[in-house]
Scaffold this active site. Structure first.
Site, mmCIF file in Angstrom:
data_model
loop_
_atom_site.group_PDB
_atom_site.id
_atom_site.type_symbol
_atom_site.label_atom_id
_atom_site.label_comp_id
_atom_site.label_asym_id
_atom_site.label_seq_id
_atom_site.Cartn_x
_atom_site.Cartn_y
_atom_site.Cartn_z
ATOM 1 C CE LYS A 157 2.795 -11.163 4.414
ATOM 2 N NZ LYS A 157 2.636 -12.385 3.610
ATOM 3 N NE ARG A 202 7.177 15.630 -1.143
ATOM 4 C CZ ARG A 202 5.950 15.175 -0.917
ATOM 5 N NH1 ARG A 202 5.088 15.917 -0.234
ATOM 6 N NH2 ARG A 202 5.568 13.990 -1.333
#
Length: 453
Positions: free
Chosen positions: A201, A292
């Site tokens: 959405k 990361r």
């Protein structure tokens, strides 16, 4: 602790990791392409190895070349930085197979979180709020239309295998869907070698909020709070700050607790960032996780006094969070980061070339992460980020004032940069009062286009 680490990256993040290694008494090995021969990360590393021609595919993304350099240098571990191979599960597996520690999460966790629809399902199962959308990859345009009707237009399709705005399209009607779905699929296949898409959405005026986490290999996870990343153009972040003016202490604590439980449950290790969209009612919905260190990690470091890169290395070496953090996380003040890109500030076109004048700002509360210098060269082959300018203050107003002053004193001549644009943003009334969302730049640039020349 490791004796020698290879940094599988370039530019300011490579130099940032070298700094952390030096503080920990670890030898740092740089790799570089022929275009980066005179870069500062090469100069300040203890060893440096050329791994190929300028193009990333022939150097920094060439896994055999990187591993060969690591074996030649006889390193204990590899730090991937951000971008390039940092979220490549295959690279992490190769490192482990070769007896080299990958400073990041386990390959299976990288793979799970890298496949965005799997990450959504894992978070949903754990009770993390997510946006309504498809339960996995969408196989066809017909299936996409069926999901769009269930969720309700507008919807957004995203590449399952990557991010950065590539393979992403907002679809506002059934008539638009076929062409935009195919365009997103084609772009995703070109950018990531995988055309799989999923659907969510679409929130019209969201804020982009992300939470920084650290996790050790003993199941301990901690949240270091959030960063606001809503000032962006074409899904590329321009300005980040911590904390967000929209996140209450109660919300920060609640989301942090959920993430600690969830990430411990899936075996997450090392640094990571969990990204959310905030609706107008301040509800947060998970969109993806980056496994990361982030470009914008300095604003968290400046407000918590936690060195995230050193923490990454220490976690990979087997230390516990308790001994790394040495006490509870205390948030102090406000920090803002401006990404200084080698781009024309109005046209947003790349600007490679030689820097003739390079004056860095200083003073109280200012930090600059960069690997450039006067007479240094910005090559055309890589990301346009050339520096990260950070300002910290006792509160947001002081951080903005310091950033505005630092931008005035940051001089780069010889190439175009985004500094003039960011100076104008610092003066914008909506930005200064915190009234913005991810569409801020569209409105800001439209206002400037209407001004007399």
């Amino acid at each position: 602790m490791f004796k020698k680490i290879l940094i599988a990256n370039r530019g300011e993040i490579a130099l940032r990791v070298i700094c952390a290694c030096k503080e920990l008494g670890i030898k740092a090995v740089a790799i570089y392409s022929e275009a980066d021969r005179n870069s500062l990360h090469v100069r300040f590393a203890d060893e440096a190895i050329c791994i190929g021609p300028p193009r990333p595919s022939e150097s920094y993304l060439n896994i055999p070349a990187v591993i060969s350099a690591a074996e030649i240098a006889n390193v204990d571990a590899i730090h991937p930085g951000y971008g390039l191979l940092s979220e490549n599960a295959n690279f992490a597996e190769v490192c482990e197979t070769c007896g080299i520690k990958f400073i990041g999460p386990p390959p299976e966790v990288i793979r799970m979180m890298g496949e965005k629809e799997k990450a959504r399902m894992a978070m949903k199962k754990a009770g993390v709020p997510i946006l309504p959308g498809s339960e996995g990859v969408i196989a066809s345009e017909d299936e996409a239309l069926e999901w769009a009707k269930q969720v309700g237009f507008p919807v957004i399709v995203k590449a399952s295998a990557g991010g950065g705005g590539r393979g992403m399209r907002v679809i506002r009607s059934a008539e638009e869907l076929p062409n935009l779905f195919r365009a997103a699929q084609s772009e995703a296949a070109s950018a990531f070698g995988n055309g799989d898409l999923y659907m969510e959405k679409f929130i019209e005026h969201p804020r982009h909020i992300e939470f920084q986490i650290l996790a050790d290999s003993f199941g301990n996870v901690i949240s270091l709070g959030e960063r606001e990343c809503s000032i962006q153009r074409r899904h590329q972040k321009l300005i980040e700050e911590a904390p967000s003016v929209m996140v209450t202490p109660e919300l920060r604590t609640r989301i942090g607790g959920i993430l600690q439980k969830t990430l411990s449950g899936i075996g997450y290790v090392n640094a990571g960032t969990v990204e959310f969209l905030m609706d107008e009612d301040r509800s947060l919905n998970f969109i993806e996780m980056n496994t990361r260190i982030q470009v914008e990690h300095p604003v968290t470091e400046m407000t918590t006094d936690v060195d995230l890169v050193k923490s990454q290395i220490m976690i990979a070496a087997g230390e516990k969070l308790d001994s790394i953090l040495n006490g509870p996380i205390i948030h102090r003040g406000h920090a803002i980061e401006c990404r200084i890109n080698a781009e024309h500030p109005e046209k947003f076109t790349p600007s490679a070339g030689t820097i003739h004048t390079f004056n860095l700002p200083g003073g109280t509360g200012i930090r600059v992460d960069t690997a450039l210098y006067a007479e240094g060269v910005v090559p055309p082959y890589y990301d346009s980020l050339i520096a990260k300018l950070c300002a910290r203050g006792r509160d947001r107003d002081e951080a903005i004032s310091r950033m505005a002053r630092a931008l005035e004193m940051f001089i780069v001549e010889g190439i175009h940069t985004t500094i003039p644009l960011q100076r104008k943003i610092m003066q914008d009334p909506d930005f200064r009062t915190g009234k913005f969302d991810t569409k801020f730049m569209e409105r800001f640039l439209a206002k400037r286009a209407e001004l007399p020349k």
